[in-house]
Enzyme design. Structure first.
Site, PDB file in Angstrom:
ATOM      1  N   SER A 135     -31.287  29.563  -3.665  1.00 15.76           N
ATOM      2  CA  SER A 135     -30.286  28.608  -4.137  1.00 15.76           C
ATOM      3  C   SER A 135     -29.668  29.085  -5.432  1.00 15.76           C
ATOM      4  CB  SER A 135     -30.928  27.242  -4.370  1.00 15.76           C
ATOM      5  OG  SER A 135     -31.740  27.269  -5.526  1.00 15.76           O
ATOM      6  N   ASP A 136     -28.416  28.706  -5.655  1.00 17.72           N
ATOM      7  CA  ASP A 136     -27.896  28.837  -7.002  1.00 17.72           C
ATOM      8  C   ASP A 136     -28.721  27.915  -7.896  1.00 17.72           C
ATOM      9  OD1 ASP A 136     -26.391  29.534  -9.177  1.00 17.72           O
ATOM     10  OD2 ASP A 136     -24.461  29.164  -8.226  1.00 17.72           O
ATOM     11  N   CYS A 137     -28.801  28.263  -9.162  1.00 19.70           N
ATOM     12  CA  CYS A 137     -29.801  27.616 -10.020  1.00 19.70           C
ATOM     13  C   CYS A 137     -29.534  26.137 -10.216  1.00 19.70           C
ATOM     14  CB  CYS A 137     -29.872  28.339 -11.354  1.00 19.70           C
ATOM     15  SG  CYS A 137     -30.526  30.006 -11.152  1.00 19.70           S
TER      16      CYS A 137
ATOM     17  N   SER B  11     -29.564  23.959  -7.792  1.00 17.84           N
ATOM     18  CA  SER B  11     -28.825  23.365  -6.671  1.00 17.84           C
ATOM     19  C   SER B  11     -29.563  22.175  -6.063  1.00 17.84           C
ATOM     20  CB  SER B  11     -28.561  24.416  -5.591  1.00 17.84           C
ATOM     21  OG  SER B  11     -27.567  25.319  -6.007  1.00 17.84           O
TER      22      SER B  11
ATOM     23  N   MET C 272     -23.846  30.691 -11.993  1.00 21.76           N
ATOM     24  CA  MET C 272     -25.171  30.114 -12.099  1.00 21.76           C
ATOM     25  C   MET C 272     -25.273  29.327 -13.394  1.00 21.76           C
ATOM     26  SD  MET C 272     -27.119  33.477 -10.796  1.00 21.76           S
ATOM     27  CE  MET C 272     -28.721  32.788 -10.912  1.00 21.76           C
TER      28      MET C 272
END
Length: 806
Positions: free
Chosen positions: A321-323, A325, A1
């Site tokens: 979401s991954d941060c 994204s 992340m």
């Protein structure tokens, strides 16, 4: 992340609102200016006293009526919000709606191997300060996995969630933890190997399911029939979905990477652990990754999110979401030349419920106004999110956890579990002439040498919090003798050889020398892939010079996640023993010393293949295929497809005792009666191989619950020491099937046996799960013919045939 930093402890977590009467009329646009502070007076949102203090009548809010089903309550909550207010709840900071009594909530906490203070850049849900100075830091997942002890994996999850819940009660953590990382380590250079359970998708999925169960399960409700209302201790998240294992390699970054993956590899390797995490672990969240997959951003692909995670696997929770994204889709992928509103719409329509970032909160409202999504798309996301918070007791409280407090954090029990996890995760790679264990009766002075000899923070890796305390290798060995410490290297990089001479002198004078060498986050980490598999700098020279000059036993201990080419040490007769300790957590030093001096008999196994350094010159990290590419000369990846020489193979590990195996009973064939609706499917075979009349049947067409194979293995400790043995079962598919794995792990059990003791270990295998193959065209098939069950390192094997009958 991405984009995280350490937040000052002065940042205050706002789990609940302290609002005076003036705040009751605030609009959503005013929320960012509201002075949120922590309220210790209220354990949950729907506390009548809390509503009274807010100047609100709780009885008028159906979402606080605990007699109603969760979905009814959540609908009432959502229906009370304006469109603008709804948009403010679908980022990792959910800003709350003061006028209806809904507090702010921070979704982002981490608990990869203990409660972590790693988190977002504006505010953080989990933090430490004078009140809570630390939490138990267990070994990193790659080390814990090396124990191959499923019950321990779950116990660690239970301990971490107990500390997490206690921190929540004290206002120091949230309830939603974005852990574990369950990406398969496809390439030995990947920098994030320390965060993962290794290279085998079955092991990764099994670890994920056990750890998630430990984090989430509330005792007595594990088998609830309505999984959408099953209570949760904390909420876990399996990440990063999917085909993500390139961070930063030779100028290529994860934000720009398009993973070109076949359906065969997706189903067989990259999706399998996530499927197990959702189906077997009942995880409440899945995080999609930054990368594109075959041209489509993972966080905007409805086939991956809505159709697979929520549809086929039936997720009971939310997708995050991954941060950043969404920002990556716009500025890095430049996918479809999206504007922010377009990317937000793509994510929501694909099934992405929560944005770790601020694009949803800033642009979802506009996306509806511009007609790019419906308001109902946001409602669906909100429902998935708030049902999880209902299940966690955020609204109603959780009586069984409200008594957890400071004494439940860094307890003696948890510290001892961390120590035992460190011990069980250590792998004995070499032990010439049974030099180990050392005897404290004979060893009085111990030279402890190397950049990790006094390791502390290096032992806990990344995504870690502040540990309760540290036990360094020096601390550990001091309990067994008089320690003489020499660095030998000024750092892990070991760019200066001036410290080698005093280290050699110390080794000459000691009764035994422990070299504690290896890697750290300066070599392998998130956003940092390796370019080779060697020890850095002068480390190899230090090891060789100490070994050549010392007249007494020299023991090499390697701290790393990924494998290291230590062929030189393996083949050096002066280095009598080698141990791999991974990144063993806060009690790593005690665990290492206990193994070296025989207080614990090592029983760990490598969760990764240790390749020779030449492997990295054979293929780029960006080649995603697992199978060999003969046209380009690329070798296969992982033990399932690589048939070349290695330093140490997957599953390797020695013990201070010896074990023998005997097959006590078995079923060596499975006869399946096909009906008229079950049709034979073709498989490709190598030239000259026998092709059965019915090569395979689609697994989805079979009644898999009835297709079980049972057998029993008797394990005997024939040595002189008590010890633990990992009974590992591999399956080799029938001969001739093109592109089938060389072998694949299908089951494992860890057993403890006293010296001379034997135990019968029973296995029940489901043929559909254990004996299947995935064809190149993406069909999940059960092949007919005779495969082979292999137990351990070819210690015992027997044929296993599948026969289709009409």
């Amino acid at each position: 992340m991405a984009n995280f930093c350490v937040i000052l402890s002065t940042v205050t977590l706002a789990l609940f609102l302290t609002l005076n009467e003036a705040t009751n009329s605030l609009s959503t646009s005013d929320i960012n200016d509201t002075p949120y502070t922590l309220m210790h007076n209220y354990t949950h949102v729907c506390d009548p006293a809390r509503f009274n203090d807010l100047g609100l009548d709780m009885t008028s809010f159906a979402y606080c009526d605990s007699s109603l089903p969760y979905d009814t309550r959540v609908k009432d909550l959502i229906d009370r919000m304006t469109l603008e207010e709804k948009a403010q709840q679908i980022g990792d900071t959910a800003y709350g709606v003061p006028r209806i009594g809904l507090p702010k909530y921070e979704w982002w906490s981490e608990a990869l191997h203990g409660v972590s203070n790693v988190g977002q850049w504006n505010s953080i849900a989990s933090f430490f300060d004078d009140e809570i100075p630390g939490a138990t830091s267990f070994p990193t997942p790659i080390s814990t996995t090396a124990s191959f002890n499923q019950s321990m994996w779950k116990m660690i999850g239970q301990a971490v969630s107990t500390e997490a819940r206690a921190m929540y009660n004290l206002g120091h953590a949230g309830l939603t933890f974005w852990s574990p990382n369950i990406n398969v380590v496809r390439d030995p250079r990947w920098g994030r190997a320390l965060e993962t359970p290794g290279e085998d998708p079955y092991v990764v999925g099994t670890y994920a399911s056990n750890y998630v169960r430990g984090l989430q399960d509330v005792e007595g409700t594990e088998n609830a029939t309505d999984l959408n209302s099953r209570p949760l201790k904390v909420a876990a998240c399996c990440k990063h979905y999917a085909a993500y294992d390139v961070d930063a390699w030779l100028g290529l970054e994860r934000y720009n990477f398009d993973a070109r993956v076949t359906e065969q590899d997706m189903l067989e390797t990259f999706l399998k652990p996530f499927e197990m995490c959702v189906k077997d672990g009942d995880v409440t969240s899945v995080m999609c990754s930054y990368n594109k997959i075959n041209g489509i951003p993972a966080c905007a692909d409805p086939k991956l999110l809505k159709d697979t995670i929520r549809g086929e696997w039936d997720l009971h929770g939310y997708i995050v979401s991954d941060c950043d994204s969404i920002e990556v889709i716009i500025n890095h992928h430049k996918w479809l030349k999206d504007l922010p509103e377009d990317a937000v719409a793509q994510g929501l329509k694909a099934g992405l419920d929560l944005d770790c970032g601020n694009y949803y909160t800033n642009y979802a409202n506009n996306a509806v106004v511009q007609g790019k999504i419906k308001e109902g798309d946001i409602d669906i996301a909100l429902k998935n999110l708030y049902v999880v918070l209902m299940r966690l007791g955020f609204f109603d409280g959780s009586l069984q956890f409200e008594t957890l407090a400071k004494d439940d954090i860094c307890s003696d029990e948890h510290i001892e579990l961390a120590t035992e996890a460190a011990r069980q995760g250590i792998v004995l790679l070499k032990n010439d002439n049974n030099i180990l264990p050392l005897s404290s009766d004979n060893i009085k002075t111990i030279a402890v040498i190397g950049p990790h000899a006094n390791a502390t923070s290096a032992m806990i890796g990344n995504y870690a919090g502040i540990p309760c305390k540290y036990s360094s290798p020096i601390d550990g060995f001091s309990a067994y003798g008089n320690v003489q410490y020499e660095m030998g290297c000024d750092s892990v990089a070991c760019n200066n050889d001036s410290l080698i001479f005093p280290a050699v002198q110390a080794a000459k004078q000691a009764d035994a020398t422990i070299l504690v060498m290896g890697l750290d986050l300066s070599v392998e980490a998130e956003s940092l892939d390796r370019v080779d598999l060697l020890l850095p700098g002068y480390q190899t020279q230090l090891i060789n010079q100490v070994a050549s000059e010392s007249k007494n036993p020299v023991i090499l201990v390697v701290l790393s996640a990924g494998g290291v080419d230590i062929s030189f040490a393996k083949n050096n007769a002066n280095i009598k023993a080698i141990l791999w300790a991974g990144y063993p957590g806060e009690e790593g030093g005690r665990g290492i010393a206990d193994v070296v001096f025989g207080e614990h008999n090592p029983g760990g196994r490598l969760p990764l293949t240790w390749h020779e350094n030449s492997y990295v010159d054979m293929l780029p990290m960006t080649s995603m295929t697992l199978r060999p590419l003969e046209s380009l000369g690329y070798p296969g990846r992982t033990y399932r497809f690589f048939n070349g020489s290695t330093v140490y193979p997957f599953g390797y590990g020695l013990s201070y005792t010896e074990f023998s195996y005997k097959l006590s009973s078995s079923e060596k064939s499975l006869n399946i009666q096909l009906n008229k609706f079950q049709h034979c499917r073709d498989l490709d075979y190598t030239d000259g191989s026998f092709k059965p009349p019915c090569p395979a049947v689609l697994i989805d067409d079979l009644q898999c619950d009835d297709q079980n194979v049972e057998f029993e293995v008797e394990v005997h400790n024939i040595g002189e020491k008590d010890g633990r043995e990992v009974v590992m079962l591999y399956y080799t598919p029938p001969n001739g099937i093109q592109e089938a794995p060389l072998k694949q792990l299908i089951a494992f059990e860890k057993v403890f046996l006293a010296a001379g003791e034997s135990q019968k270990v029973q296995f029940q295998l489901n043929a559909c799960k254990s004996l299947g193959v995935v064809s190149f065209n993406g069909n999940n098939l059960l092949p007919s013919g005779s495969g082979t069950i292999v137990i351990g390192n070819d210690l015992l094997s027997f044929p296993m045939s599948v026969n289709f009958q009409y």
